[in-house]
Design a protein around this motif. Structure first.
Motif, PDB file in Angstrom:
ATOM      1  N   GLU A  38       0.877  -1.168   0.000  1.00 19.10           N
ATOM      2  CA  GLU A  38       0.000   0.000   0.000  1.00 19.10           C
ATOM      3  C   GLU A  38       0.912   1.215   0.000  1.00 19.10           C
ATOM      4  OE1 GLU A  38      -3.613  -0.023   2.442  1.00 19.10           O
ATOM      5  OE2 GLU A  38      -3.001  -2.004   3.151  1.00 19.10           O
ATOM      6  N   LEU A  39       1.033   1.837  -1.168  1.00 18.40           N
ATOM      7  CA  LEU A  39       2.003   2.916  -1.348  1.00 18.40           C
ATOM      8  C   LEU A  39       1.323   4.174  -1.866  1.00 18.40           C
ATOM      9  CD1 LEU A  39       4.893   0.748  -2.780  1.00 18.40           C
ATOM     10  CD2 LEU A  39       4.802   1.844  -0.534  1.00 18.40           C
ATOM     11  N   PRO A  40       1.959   5.330  -1.677  1.00 15.26           N
ATOM     12  CA  PRO A  40       1.285   6.594  -1.995  1.00 15.26           C
ATOM     13  C   PRO A  40       1.142   6.885  -3.484  1.00 15.26           C
ATOM     14  CG  PRO A  40       3.054   6.908  -0.366  1.00 15.26           C
ATOM     15  CD  PRO A  40       3.206   5.541  -0.930  1.00 15.26           C
ATOM     16  N   VAL A  41       2.071   6.395  -4.309  1.00 11.92           N
ATOM     17  CA  VAL A  41       2.016   6.684  -5.742  1.00 11.92           C
ATOM     18  C   VAL A  41       2.263   5.397  -6.516  1.00 11.92           C
ATOM     19  CG1 VAL A  41       2.829   9.049  -5.382  1.00 11.92           C
ATOM     20  CG2 VAL A  41       4.470   7.261  -5.967  1.00 11.92           C
ATOM     21  N   PRO A  42       1.903   5.351  -7.792  1.00 10.77           N
ATOM     22  CA  PRO A  42       2.063   4.119  -8.564  1.00 10.77           C
ATOM     23  C   PRO A  42       3.507   3.615  -8.566  1.00 10.77           C
ATOM     24  CG  PRO A  42       0.656   5.657  -9.736  1.00 10.77           C
ATOM     25  CD  PRO A  42       1.214   6.405  -8.576  1.00 10.77           C
ATOM     26  N   THR A  43       3.650   2.340  -8.206  1.00 11.70           N
ATOM     27  CA  THR A  43       4.955   1.700  -8.070  1.00 11.70           C
ATOM     28  C   THR A  43       4.926   0.376  -8.815  1.00 11.70           C
ATOM     29  OG1 THR A  43       5.320   2.728  -5.907  1.00 11.70           O
ATOM     30  CG2 THR A  43       6.615   0.743  -6.409  1.00 11.70           C
ATOM     31  N   TRP A  44       5.852   0.218  -9.746  1.00 12.55           N
ATOM     32  CA  TRP A  44       5.979  -1.035 -10.489  1.00 12.55           C
ATOM     33  C   TRP A  44       7.165  -1.794  -9.920  1.00 12.55           C
ATOM     34  CZ3 TRP A  44       3.897   3.294 -12.366  1.00 12.55           C
ATOM     35  CH2 TRP A  44       2.737   3.184 -13.159  1.00 12.55           C
ATOM     36  N   PHE A  45       6.963  -3.074  -9.605  1.00 14.51           N
ATOM     37  CA  PHE A  45       8.019  -3.833  -8.945  1.00 14.51           C
ATOM     38  C   PHE A  45       8.031  -5.271  -9.431  1.00 14.51           C
ATOM     39  CE2 PHE A  45       4.423  -5.201  -6.529  1.00 14.51           C
ATOM     40  CZ  PHE A  45       4.773  -6.344  -5.811  1.00 14.51           C
ATOM     41  N   VAL A  46       9.162  -5.929  -9.205  1.00 19.04           N
ATOM     42  CA  VAL A  46       9.246  -7.375  -9.363  1.00 19.04           C
ATOM     43  C   VAL A  46       9.296  -7.997  -7.978  1.00 19.04           C
ATOM     44  CG1 VAL A  46      10.318  -7.404 -11.639  1.00 19.04           C
ATOM     45  CG2 VAL A  46      11.779  -7.273  -9.603  1.00 19.04           C
ATOM     46  N   VAL A  58       0.315  -0.480  -6.307  1.00 20.85           N
ATOM     47  CA  VAL A  58       1.419  -1.373  -6.642  1.00 20.85           C
ATOM     48  C   VAL A  58       1.042  -2.207  -7.869  1.00 20.85           C
ATOM     49  CG1 VAL A  58       2.448  -1.500  -4.339  1.00 20.85           C
ATOM     50  CG2 VAL A  58       0.625  -3.097  -4.963  1.00 20.85           C
ATOM     51  N   HIS A  59       2.033  -2.390  -8.743  1.00 25.76           N
ATOM     52  CA  HIS A  59       1.830  -3.109 -10.000  1.00 25.76           C
ATOM     53  C   HIS A  59       2.973  -4.105 -10.147  1.00 25.76           C
ATOM     54  CE1 HIS A  59      -1.101   0.026 -11.052  1.00 25.76           C
ATOM     55  NE2 HIS A  59      -0.198   0.879 -10.591  1.00 25.76           N
ATOM     56  N   LEU A  60       2.648  -5.374 -10.165  1.00 27.71           N
ATOM     57  CA  LEU A  60       3.647  -6.426 -10.252  1.00 27.71           C
ATOM     58  C   LEU A  60       4.028  -6.674 -11.709  1.00 27.71           C
ATOM     59  CD1 LEU A  60       5.241  -8.679  -8.722  1.00 27.71           C
ATOM     60  CD2 LEU A  60       3.309 -10.194  -9.273  1.00 27.71           C
ATOM     61  N   LEU A  61       5.324  -6.682 -11.978  1.00 31.32           N
ATOM     62  CA  LEU A  61       5.840  -7.066 -13.286  1.00 31.32           C
ATOM     63  C   LEU A  61       6.324  -8.504 -13.184  1.00 31.32           C
ATOM     64  CD1 LEU A  61       7.770  -3.798 -14.180  1.00 31.32           C
ATOM     65  CD2 LEU A  61       5.615  -4.590 -15.180  1.00 31.32           C
ATOM     66  N   ALA A  64       9.948  -3.827 -18.276  1.00 27.40           N
ATOM     67  CA  ALA A  64       9.541  -5.222 -18.115  1.00 27.40           C
ATOM     68  C   ALA A  64      10.231  -5.793 -16.889  1.00 27.40           C
ATOM     69  CB  ALA A  64       9.882  -6.045 -19.347  1.00 27.40           C
ATOM     70  N   GLY A  65       9.720  -6.927 -16.401  1.00 21.95           N
ATOM     71  CA  GLY A  65      10.338  -7.513 -15.226  1.00 21.95           C
ATOM     72  C   GLY A  65      10.151  -9.013 -15.128  1.00 21.95           C
ATOM     73  N   LEU A  66      11.133  -9.649 -14.489  1.00 29.58           N
ATOM     74  CA  LEU A  66      11.071 -11.071 -14.128  1.00 29.58           C
ATOM     75  C   LEU A  66      10.982 -11.150 -12.619  1.00 29.58           C
ATOM     76  CD1 LEU A  66      11.384 -14.131 -14.916  1.00 29.58           C
ATOM     77  CD2 LEU A  66      13.840 -13.813 -14.451  1.00 29.58           C
ATOM     78  N   SER A  67       9.891 -11.668 -12.095  1.00 27.13           N
ATOM     79  CA  SER A  67       9.714 -11.793 -10.648  1.00 27.13           C
ATOM     80  C   SER A  67      10.277 -13.120 -10.151  1.00 27.13           C
ATOM     81  CB  SER A  67       8.235 -11.691 -10.283  1.00 27.13           C
ATOM     82  OG  SER A  67       7.810 -10.351 -10.266  1.00 27.13           O
ATOM     83  N   GLY A  68      10.828 -13.079  -8.939  1.00 27.07           N
ATOM     84  CA  GLY A  68      11.280 -14.293  -8.277  1.00 27.07           C
ATOM     85  C   GLY A  68      12.782 -14.495  -8.326  1.00 27.07           C
ATOM     86  N   ASN A  69      13.236 -15.538  -7.651  1.00 27.91           N
ATOM     87  CA  ASN A  69      14.649 -15.908  -7.707  1.00 27.91           C
ATOM     88  C   ASN A  69      14.779 -17.334  -8.228  1.00 27.91           C
ATOM     89  OD1 ASN A  69      13.821 -17.267  -5.326  1.00 27.91           O
ATOM     90  ND2 ASN A  69      15.876 -17.133  -4.461  1.00 27.91           N
ATOM     91  N   ASP A 111      12.842  -1.251 -22.847  1.00 35.12           N
ATOM     92  CA  ASP A 111      13.890  -0.264 -22.562  1.00 35.12           C
ATOM     93  C   ASP A 111      14.623  -0.577 -21.263  1.00 35.12           C
ATOM     94  OD1 ASP A 111      13.232   1.485 -24.811  1.00 35.12           O
ATOM     95  OD2 ASP A 111      11.443   2.038 -23.668  1.00 35.12           O
ATOM     96  N   VAL A 112      13.844  -0.896 -20.227  1.00 30.49           N
ATOM     97  CA  VAL A 112      14.396  -1.154 -18.896  1.00 30.49           C
ATOM     98  C   VAL A 112      13.854  -2.485 -18.401  1.00 30.49           C
ATOM     99  CG1 VAL A 112      14.542  -0.350 -16.500  1.00 30.49           C
ATOM    100  CG2 VAL A 112      14.557   1.313 -18.377  1.00 30.49           C
ATOM    101  N   PHE A 113      14.754  -3.332 -17.918  1.00 31.45           N
ATOM    102  CA  PHE A 113      14.375  -4.654 -17.428  1.00 31.45           C
ATOM    103  C   PHE A 113      14.696  -4.741 -15.944  1.00 31.45           C
ATOM    104  CE2 PHE A 113      15.242  -9.345 -17.049  1.00 31.45           C
ATOM    105  CZ  PHE A 113      13.916  -9.745 -17.252  1.00 31.45           C
ATOM    106  N   LEU A 114      13.699  -5.138 -15.146  1.00 30.83           N
ATOM    107  CA  LEU A 114      13.863  -5.302 -13.703  1.00 30.83           C
ATOM    108  C   LEU A 114      13.958  -6.777 -13.366  1.00 30.83           C
ATOM    109  CD1 LEU A 114      11.086  -2.890 -12.313  1.00 30.83           C
ATOM    110  CD2 LEU A 114      13.380  -2.309 -13.134  1.00 30.83           C
ATOM    111  N   THR A 115      14.906  -7.126 -12.520  1.00 31.06           N
ATOM    112  CA  THR A 115      15.035  -8.511 -12.080  1.00 31.06           C
ATOM    113  C   THR A 115      15.597  -8.542 -10.670  1.00 31.06           C
ATOM    114  OG1 THR A 115      16.144 -10.625 -12.524  1.00 31.06           O
ATOM    115  CG2 THR A 115      17.274  -8.650 -13.264  1.00 31.06           C
ATOM    116  N   HIS A 116      15.106  -9.480  -9.875  1.00 31.41           N
ATOM    117  CA  HIS A 116      15.660  -9.645  -8.539  1.00 31.41           C
ATOM    118  C   HIS A 116      16.965 -10.434  -8.593  1.00 31.41           C
ATOM    119  CE1 HIS A 116      15.230  -9.182  -4.246  1.00 31.41           C
ATOM    120  NE2 HIS A 116      15.424 -10.485  -4.054  1.00 31.41           N
ATOM    121  N   GLU A 117      17.041 -11.346  -9.520  1.00 35.37           N
ATOM    122  CA  GLU A 117      18.230 -12.187  -9.675  1.00 35.37           C
ATOM    123  C   GLU A 117      19.207 -11.514 -10.627  1.00 35.37           C
ATOM    124  OE1 GLU A 117      19.903 -14.842  -7.993  1.00 35.37           O
ATOM    125  OE2 GLU A 117      18.081 -16.010  -8.304  1.00 35.37           O
TER     126      GLU A 117
END
Length: 211
Positions: A40-48, A72-75, A88-93, A129-135
């Motif tokens: 629950e965040l104050p502004v739009p947040t995209w995350f993996v 919150v928006h899950l990629l 874009a994003g890859l979620s998980g490890n 353009d931008v790729f998000l990854t936890h791993e």
């Protein structure tokens, strides 16, 4: 655009550090690379999703359900256009023993992992353009061994993003890998980053502990 590393916001002090960025910087949009643990965040947040999350919530977000969350928006092998930037994003490890299973067979805490299905779906995305990854990919970090994951390497080759942002390791490191600028982000309580959407330039700022 505000960019944040791991938050671990289930801890009250870490949550306060996370939310302080929103209050002080007043961003319009935020990107975050996992272990968020605050939905629950104050502004739009995209995350993996990282390997430390509330996995019932993550599962709900994967299924398009938003009850109990805000902004919150899950990629999860998906992409979104934010301020003209295709993210874009890859979620998980990565867990070798779980990678070849269907995602539907993962349960409990094992839902933290990505599978071959997730990687294949991410690889089919376009114009990233931008790729998000936890791993991390290989060639970015070293602990006397390389902790990177070759499946992330494969995605960099397939997607050719301008920038890849990495969580999990809690340290700032940069490298060019497969023609992509790859940055491992320091955690949110140590640094924050600002992304110029036009130039895709990333600027790092250390947190002032006196604030």
């Amino acid at each position: 655009m505000l960019v944040l590393g791991d938050a671990h916001a289930s801890d009250p002090d870490r949550r306060e550090s996370l939310l302080a960025h929103y209050r002080r910087l007043e961003p319009e949009h935020v990107l975050q690379v996992g272990d968020l643990e605050c939905y629950e965040l104050p502004v739009p947040t995209w995350f993996v999703a990282g390997n430390n999350e509330e996995f019932d919530t993550i599962e709900a977000l994967r299924n398009g359900e938003t009850t109990g969350t805000r902004s919150v928006h899950l990629l999860a092998s998906t992409a979104a256009t934010i301020e003209g930037v295709r993210v874009a994003g890859l979620s998980g490890n990565y867990a070798p023993t779980k990678y070849d299973l269907p995602r539907s067979e993962l349960s409990g805490g094992r839902r933290r992992h990505f599978t071959h299905e997730d990687v294949e779906r991410a690889a089919s995305l376009s114009d990233v353009d931008v790729f998000l990854t936890h791993e991390a990919p290989t060639g970015l970090l070293s602990y006397g061994y390389d902790p990177g994951c070759e499946h992330v390497d494969d995605l960099l080759e397939a997607l050719s993003p301008e920038l890849c942002l990495v969580g999990h390791h809690h340290r700032h490191r940069e490298a060019e890998i497969a023609g992509t600028r790859v940055v491992s982000l320091a955690p949110a309580w140590e640094r924050y980053y600002e992304l110029d959407p036009e130039a895709l330039a990333l600027e790092s700022h250390e947190v002032d502990s006196s604030e």
